[in-house]
Design an enzyme around this catalytic site. Structure first.
Site, PDB file in Angstrom:
ATOM      1  N   GLN A 106       1.532  18.842  20.682  1.00  0.00           N
ATOM      2  CA  GLN A 106       1.269  17.998  21.859  1.00  0.00           C
ATOM      3  C   GLN A 106       1.845  18.669  23.095  1.00  0.00           C
ATOM      4  OE1 GLN A 106       2.197  13.599  20.829  1.00  0.00           O
ATOM      5  NE2 GLN A 106       3.309  14.800  19.318  1.00  0.00           N
ATOM      6  N   HIS A 124      -2.900  18.525  24.065  1.00  0.00           N
ATOM      7  CA  HIS A 124      -2.750  17.994  25.425  1.00  0.00           C
ATOM      8  C   HIS A 124      -2.851  19.079  26.492  1.00  0.00           C
ATOM      9  CE1 HIS A 124      -0.432  14.333  23.561  1.00  0.00           C
ATOM     10  NE2 HIS A 124      -1.745  14.273  23.362  1.00  0.00           N
ATOM     11  N   CYS A 155     -16.536  23.730  47.795  1.00  0.00           N
ATOM     12  CA  CYS A 155     -16.782  22.277  47.799  1.00  0.00           C
ATOM     13  C   CYS A 155     -15.535  21.454  48.112  1.00  0.00           C
ATOM     14  CB  CYS A 155     -17.364  21.832  46.458  1.00  0.00           C
ATOM     15  SG  CYS A 155     -16.171  21.909  45.104  1.00  0.00           S
TER      16      CYS A 155
HETATM   17  C1  BJW Z   1      14.167  16.250  19.237  1.00  0.00           C
HETATM   18  C2  BJW Z   1      15.144  17.060  19.746  1.00  0.00           C
HETATM   19  C3  BJW Z   1      15.460  18.176  19.001  1.00  0.00           C
HETATM   20  C4  BJW Z   1      14.910  15.499  21.132  1.00  0.00           C
HETATM   21  N1  BJW Z   1      14.822  18.417  17.859  1.00  0.00           N
HETATM   22  N2  BJW Z   1      13.560  16.491  18.097  1.00  0.00           N
HETATM   23  C5  BJW Z   1      -3.861   3.542  20.458  1.00  0.00           C
HETATM   24  C6  BJW Z   1      -2.870   2.590  20.627  1.00  0.00           C
HETATM   25  C7  BJW Z   1      -2.256   2.429  21.877  1.00  0.00           C
HETATM   26  C8  BJW Z   1      -2.616   3.204  22.977  1.00  0.00           C
HETATM   27  C9  BJW Z   1      -3.586   4.152  22.798  1.00  0.00           C
HETATM   28  C10 BJW Z   1      -4.208   4.301  21.558  1.00  0.00           C
HETATM   29  N3  BJW Z   1      -5.111   5.289  21.690  1.00  0.00           N
HETATM   30  C11 BJW Z   1      -5.069   5.764  22.961  1.00  0.00           C
HETATM   31  C12 BJW Z   1      -4.157   5.085  23.668  1.00  0.00           C
HETATM   32  C13 BJW Z   1      -3.797   5.298  25.110  1.00  0.00           C
HETATM   33  C14 BJW Z   1      -2.871   6.461  25.344  1.00  0.00           C
HETATM   34  C15 BJW Z   1      -1.571   6.214  24.588  1.00  0.00           C
HETATM   35  O1  BJW Z   1      -1.338   6.699  23.517  1.00  0.00           O
HETATM   36  N4  BJW Z   1      -0.698   5.436  25.215  1.00  0.00           N
HETATM   37  C16 BJW Z   1       0.591   5.129  24.611  1.00  0.00           C
HETATM   38  C17 BJW Z   1       1.709   5.534  25.578  1.00  0.00           C
HETATM   39  C18 BJW Z   1       0.633   3.676  24.282  1.00  0.00           C
HETATM   40  N5  BJW Z   1      -3.496   7.720  24.948  1.00  0.00           N
HETATM   41  C19 BJW Z   1      -4.282   8.387  25.786  1.00  0.00           C
HETATM   42  O2  BJW Z   1      -4.528   7.965  26.896  1.00  0.00           O
HETATM   43  C20 BJW Z   1      -4.912   9.675  25.278  1.00  0.00           C
HETATM   44  N6  BJW Z   1      -6.317   9.650  25.557  1.00  0.00           N
HETATM   45  C21 BJW Z   1      -7.150   8.885  24.895  1.00  0.00           C
HETATM   46  O3  BJW Z   1      -6.836   8.229  23.939  1.00  0.00           O
HETATM   47  O4  BJW Z   1      -8.413   8.931  25.404  1.00  0.00           O
HETATM   48  C22 BJW Z   1      -9.434   8.106  24.840  1.00  0.00           C
HETATM   49  C23 BJW Z   1     -10.741   8.490  25.476  1.00  0.00           C
HETATM   50  C24 BJW Z   1     -11.835   8.657  24.666  1.00  0.00           C
HETATM   51  C25 BJW Z   1     -13.062   9.003  25.244  1.00  0.00           C
HETATM   52  C26 BJW Z   1     -13.163   9.198  26.619  1.00  0.00           C
HETATM   53  C27 BJW Z   1     -12.059   9.050  27.428  1.00  0.00           C
HETATM   54  C28 BJW Z   1     -10.840   8.674  26.846  1.00  0.00           C
HETATM   55  C29 BJW Z   1      -4.381  10.877  26.051  1.00  0.00           C
HETATM   56  C30 BJW Z   1      -2.947  11.123  25.807  1.00  0.00           C
HETATM   57  C31 BJW Z   1      -2.476  12.288  26.687  1.00  0.00           C
HETATM   58  C32 BJW Z   1      -0.978  12.441  26.663  1.00  0.00           C
HETATM   59  N7  BJW Z   1      -0.574  13.367  27.649  1.00  0.00           N
HETATM   60  C33 BJW Z   1       0.849  13.609  27.854  1.00  0.00           C
HETATM   61  C34 BJW Z   1       1.036  14.312  29.215  1.00  0.00           C
HETATM   62  C35 BJW Z   1       0.596  15.762  29.144  1.00  0.00           C
HETATM   63  C36 BJW Z   1       0.759  16.445  30.465  1.00  0.00           C
HETATM   64  C37 BJW Z   1       2.192  16.568  30.896  1.00  0.00           C
HETATM   65  O5  BJW Z   1       3.053  17.008  30.118  1.00  0.00           O
HETATM   66  O6  BJW Z   1       2.443  16.246  32.046  1.00  0.00           O
HETATM   67  O7  BJW Z   1       1.347  14.386  26.772  1.00  0.00           O
HETATM   68  S1  BJW Z   1       1.854  12.132  27.770  1.00  0.00           S
HETATM   69  C38 BJW Z   1       3.216  12.887  27.007  1.00  0.00           C
HETATM   70  O8  BJW Z   1       3.460  12.271  25.729  1.00  0.00           O
HETATM   71  C39 BJW Z   1       2.809  14.341  26.740  1.00  0.00           C
HETATM   72  C40 BJW Z   1       3.314  14.536  25.341  1.00  0.00           C
HETATM   73  O9  BJW Z   1       2.604  15.571  24.700  1.00  0.00           O
HETATM   74  C41 BJW Z   1       3.121  13.193  24.697  1.00  0.00           C
HETATM   75  C42 BJW Z   1       3.959  12.952  23.503  1.00  0.00           C
HETATM   76  O10 BJW Z   1       5.320  12.956  23.818  1.00  0.00           O
HETATM   77  P1  BJW Z   1       6.366  13.565  22.805  1.00  0.00           P
HETATM   78  O11 BJW Z   1       6.063  14.980  22.552  1.00  0.00           O
HETATM   79  O12 BJW Z   1       6.453  12.693  21.612  1.00  0.00           O
HETATM   80  O13 BJW Z   1       7.717  13.525  23.665  1.00  0.00           O
HETATM   81  P2  BJW Z   1       8.752  12.350  23.888  1.00  0.00           P
HETATM   82  O14 BJW Z   1       9.540  12.695  25.093  1.00  0.00           O
HETATM   83  O15 BJW Z   1       8.116  11.025  23.834  1.00  0.00           O
HETATM   84  O16 BJW Z   1       9.689  12.412  22.580  1.00  0.00           O
HETATM   85  C43 BJW Z   1      10.521  13.512  22.315  1.00  0.00           C
HETATM   86  C44 BJW Z   1      11.092  13.355  20.926  1.00  0.00           C
HETATM   87  O17 BJW Z   1      11.861  14.530  20.631  1.00  0.00           O
HETATM   88  C45 BJW Z   1      12.041  12.142  20.777  1.00  0.00           C
HETATM   89  O18 BJW Z   1      11.693  11.429  19.599  1.00  0.00           O
HETATM   90  C46 BJW Z   1      13.420  12.800  20.616  1.00  0.00           C
HETATM   91  O19 BJW Z   1      14.293  12.063  19.759  1.00  0.00           O
HETATM   92  C47 BJW Z   1      13.047  14.113  19.979  1.00  0.00           C
HETATM   93  N8  BJW Z   1      14.014  15.181  20.159  1.00  0.00           N
HETATM   94  N9  BJW Z   1      15.583  16.511  20.972  1.00  0.00           N
HETATM   95  C48 BJW Z   1      13.872  17.521  17.448  1.00  0.00           C
HETATM   96  N10 BJW Z   1      16.425  19.045  19.439  1.00  0.00           N
END
Ligand code: BJW
Length: 251
Positions: A106, A124, A155
């Site tokens: 991700q 992502h 554009c």
């Molecule tokens: C350690 C550590 C160490 C610390 N060792 N570990 C179903 C249910 C509910 C909602 C939805 C659903 N389906 C879709 C949705 C909506 C939405 C969503 O999921 N929302 C939720 C928040 C509720 N999803 C979307 O909108 C997605 N799109 C979509 O579904 O489109 C449908 C569609 C279909 C057809 C046409 C049009 C649309 C898109 C999701 C895009 C996510 N993008 C981001 C931003 C990227 C750009 C940027 O970086 O600026 O991606 S959001 C952000 O979260 C980023 C990450 O990749 C992603 C995940 O986060 P991650 O990696 O888990 O990080 P953290 O910070 O949350 O956690 C870190 C972890 O590390 C923690 O657990 C720590 O404990 C741990 N940690 N140190 C190991 N040393």
């Protein structure tokens, strides 16, 4: 489910890695934490401390405040460019030399690739790629008008970061390949993700429904702990090198 980095759960996890013929790895921001890249949901620091990353990572936010959001991404590019892969990235690259591994991330930081992992599935997008918002089809970075953000010289479309914002569709090929890996692996290793963002967070459940074992590596509780056979509580850079230093070595 075991939630400690104790000898027993580590040994069990090593056994699963050793026995697996096909491993899908799903990584999140935590895998890069020990490189010094803040996780997505970490409180932002300095000038950025009053902003919520979930609110900035949206197309609406970019349309309303393009200079602000573009500056945030430039700041993060600079931050990531100054970091290096850590032992977790390196361990994953080494595992792929010994096992069939599909690495699905991700993360947008490119650190897996810099650690030597090939064919990384970026769900992502990538922080260092640019694309256009409502471009004319002939927009060309080479002739872009510099600015915050740069604009198409033909554009006037805005350049935007090549990442996937909330509400946007994931890249289709990446999503298809990740789902296929989840359906066909016999071990799913989930590293450093809160498991809050879908569809990525659904992949370990798909793997489990298709008969795979699931291991979660995270120092904190995550939404995916309940899907796991084994939860290893510890930082990825400490846990991963211990998971297959000997376990996956050729006989
Ligand atoms: C350690 C550590 C160490 C610390 N060792 N570990 C179903 C249910 C509910 C909602 C939805 C659903 N389906 C879709 C949705 C909506 C939405 C969503 O999921 N929302 C939720 C928040 C509720 N999803 C979307 O909108 C997605 N799109 C979509 O579904 O489109 C449908 C569609 C279909 C057809 C046409 C049009 C649309 C898109 C999701 C895009 C996510 N993008 C981001 C931003 C990227 C750009 C940027 O970086 O600026 O991606 S959001 C952000 O979260 C980023 C990450 O990749 C992603 C995940 O986060 P991650 O990696 O888990 O990080 P953290 O910070 O949350 O956690 C870190 C972890 O590390 C923690 O657990 C720590 O404990 C741990 N940690 N140190 C190991 N040393």
């Amino acid at each position: 489910m075991t939630a400690e980095l104790d000898a027993q759960s580590l040994a069990a996890a090593r056994g699963l890695v050793a026995d697996a013929a096909s491993i899908m790895v799903l990584t999140g921001a935590g895998v890069s934490a020990e490189s010094g890249v803040p996780t997505f949901r970490d409180a932002m620091t300095g000038l950025w401390s009053r902003f919520d990353p979930e609110e900035l990572a949206q197309e609406d936010a970019y349309r309303r405040q393009p200079a602000l959001v573009w500056a945030w991404y430039l700041h993060r590019r600079e931050l990531v460019a100054a970091t290096h892969p850590n032992p977790a990235h390196l361990a994953l690259a080494a595992l792929a030399a010994r096992k069939k591994v599909t690495l699905v991330t991700q993360n947008v930081d490119g650190l897996h690739q810099r650690a030597g992992s090939h064919d990384v599935i970026e769900l992502h997008g990538n922080l260092f790629a640019d694309k256009w918002l409502d471009g004319c089809g002939r927009c060309d970075p080479a002739t872009a008008i510099p600015g915050t953000p740069p604009r198409c010289g033909l554009c006037n479309a805005m350049m935007r970061p090549g990442v996937v914002w909330f509400g946007e569709e994931l890249p289709r090929v990446a999503r298809y390949r990740a789902e296929h890996a989840a359906e066909t692996c016999d071990l799913c290793l989930v590293v450093g993700t809160s498991g809050l963002v879908y569809p990525a967070a659904g992949l370990p459940g798909v793997a489990r429904d298709h008969g795979a074992h699931v291991i979660v590596v995270n120092p904190q509780p995550s939404a995916l702990d309940q899907t796991a056979d084994i939860v290893l509580r510890g930082p990825a850079g400490v846990v991963l090198p211990r998971l297959w230093d000997e376990a996956a070595a050729p006989a």
